[in-house]
Motif scaffolding. Structure first.
Motif, PDB file in Angstrom:
ATOM      1  N   UNK A   1       5.083  10.487  14.654  1.00 44.15           N
ATOM      2  CA  UNK A   1       4.263   9.437  14.052  1.00 44.15           C
ATOM      3  C   UNK A   1       3.593   8.622  15.160  1.00 44.15           C
ATOM      4  N   UNK A   2       2.356   8.964  15.500  1.00 46.99           N
ATOM      5  CA  UNK A   2       1.686   8.303  16.627  1.00 46.99           C
ATOM      6  C   UNK A   2       1.562   6.781  16.485  1.00 46.99           C
ATOM      7  N   UNK A   3       1.350   6.273  15.292  1.00 47.03           N
ATOM      8  CA  UNK A   3       1.230   4.822  15.107  1.00 47.03           C
ATOM      9  C   UNK A   3       2.550   4.125  15.418  1.00 47.03           C
ATOM     10  N   UNK A   4       3.635   4.699  14.948  1.00 45.49           N
ATOM     11  CA  UNK A   4       4.959   4.134  15.225  1.00 45.49           C
ATOM     12  C   UNK A   4       5.277   4.276  16.708  1.00 45.49           C
ATOM     13  N   UNK A   5       4.977   5.419  17.283  1.00 45.96           N
ATOM     14  CA  UNK A   5       5.226   5.635  18.716  1.00 45.96           C
ATOM     15  C   UNK A   5       4.478   4.595  19.550  1.00 45.96           C
ATOM     16  N   UNK A   6       3.255   4.286  19.176  1.00 42.62           N
ATOM     17  CA  UNK A   6       2.474   3.289  19.919  1.00 42.62           C
ATOM     18  C   UNK A   6       3.073   1.891  19.760  1.00 42.62           C
ATOM     19  N   UNK A  65       0.793  -1.225   0.000  1.00 41.89           N
ATOM     20  CA  UNK A  65       0.000   0.000   0.000  1.00 41.89           C
ATOM     21  C   UNK A  65       0.824   1.273   0.000  1.00 41.89           C
ATOM     22  N   UNK A  66       1.860   1.332   0.850  1.00 45.03           N
ATOM     23  CA  UNK A  66       2.663   2.548   0.946  1.00 45.03           C
ATOM     24  C   UNK A  66       4.018   2.209   1.552  1.00 45.03           C
ATOM     25  N   UNK A  67       4.927   3.144   1.435  1.00 48.40           N
ATOM     26  CA  UNK A  67       6.240   2.988   2.071  1.00 48.40           C
ATOM     27  C   UNK A  67       6.053   2.855   3.582  1.00 48.40           C
ATOM     28  N   UNK A  68       5.154   3.636   4.136  1.00 43.15           N
ATOM     29  CA  UNK A  68       4.909   3.596   5.582  1.00 43.15           C
ATOM     30  C   UNK A  68       4.372   2.233   6.002  1.00 43.15           C
ATOM     31  N   UNK A  69       3.459   1.684   5.242  1.00 48.22           N
ATOM     32  CA  UNK A  69       2.911   0.356   5.550  1.00 48.22           C
ATOM     33  C   UNK A  69       4.023  -0.695   5.523  1.00 48.22           C
ATOM     34  N   UNK A  70       4.865  -0.634   4.517  1.00 48.17           N
ATOM     35  CA  UNK A  70       5.987  -1.569   4.437  1.00 48.17           C
ATOM     36  C   UNK A  70       6.928  -1.362   5.618  1.00 48.17           C
ATOM     37  N   UNK A  71       7.177  -0.118   5.992  1.00 46.84           N
ATOM     38  CA  UNK A  71       8.038   0.150   7.144  1.00 46.84           C
ATOM     39  C   UNK A  71       7.439  -0.439   8.418  1.00 46.84           C
ATOM     40  N   UNK A  72       6.146  -0.253   8.620  1.00 46.52           N
ATOM     41  CA  UNK A  72       5.506  -0.812   9.818  1.00 46.52           C
ATOM     42  C   UNK A  72       5.671  -2.329   9.874  1.00 46.52           C
ATOM     43  N   UNK A  73       5.484  -2.984   8.743  1.00 42.43           N
ATOM     44  CA  UNK A  73       5.669  -4.446   8.701  1.00 42.43           C
ATOM     45  C   UNK A  73       7.122  -4.817   8.968  1.00 42.43           C
TER      46      UNK A  73
END
Length: 190
Positions: free
Chosen positions: A115-120, A49-57
């Motif tokens: 980045x609140x999602x990453x912080x969490x 979906x996005x670079x951010x999504x790949x980073x989260x994974x």
């Protein structure tokens, strides 16, 4: 019917993790991710979906692998000082070998503040490690390995902070001697 994927998603996440780990989130371009994973731009975006999504994974994968190693060490049944020193020695060896630091520590500095999602995600990871270390210190206290006046939670925070500090010192150019000095000082404080 959806077309089957022509690549191994886990290997792509692992490769992306290594790219992000080496350069950081911002400095890793989509082209870098294409080179690292061997995937085309459309395959990356169709799958992740996005670079951010790949980073989260990639970050979750890193956390999972590193925590499995940590929890295995903590569950070994070895004396607590031996366990913690082994953990510090493992960090020193990693830093001397590759000098990449820790993707979690790097991400705390680079992304977590905005980045609140990453912080969490990082907060949950910290809590899992804190509980595991606290439990090991509490068990060591019951076994008489450490004094009854020591706070297992404070010791767990201290060890996590020491690990982060070692990783940061290594990124700042602290070599093996510096890291061993930090580990020795931390062991004296336990």
């Amino acid at each position: 019917m959806a077309r089957p994927r022509k690549f191994d998603e886990e290997r792509a996440v692992e490769a992306a993790m290594r790219a992000f780990w080496a350069a950081g989130y911002e400095a890793t371009s989509t082209e870098d991710l294409c080179r690292a994973t061997g995937l085309g731009r459309s395959s990356i975006y169709n799958t992740f979906k996005s670079k951010h999504d790949l980073f989260e994974k990639a970050l979750r994968h890193y956390i999972s692998v590193k925590n499995a190693q940590l929890f295995e060490r903590l569950e070994s049944g070895a004396p607590v000082r031996e366990t913690i020193r082994g953990m510090f020695d493992g960090i020193i060896a990693e830093e001397v070998e590759d000098g990449l630091g820790c993707l979690v520590v790097n991400t705390m500095i680079e992304l977590a503040p905005r980045d609140p999602a990453i912080a969490e995600e990082l907060r949950r990871d910290y809590e899992r490690r804190l509980v595991a270390l606290r439990d090991v210190f509490a068990a060591a206290q019951r076994a008489g390995e450490i004094g009854g006046d020591r706070d297992p939670t404070a010791l767990a925070h201290f060890v996590i902070s020491t690990v982060s500090g070692m990783r940061t010192a290594a990124r700042a150019g602290g070599g093996k001697d510096a890291l061993e000095g930090i580990a020795d000082s931390a062991m004296n404080a336990l």
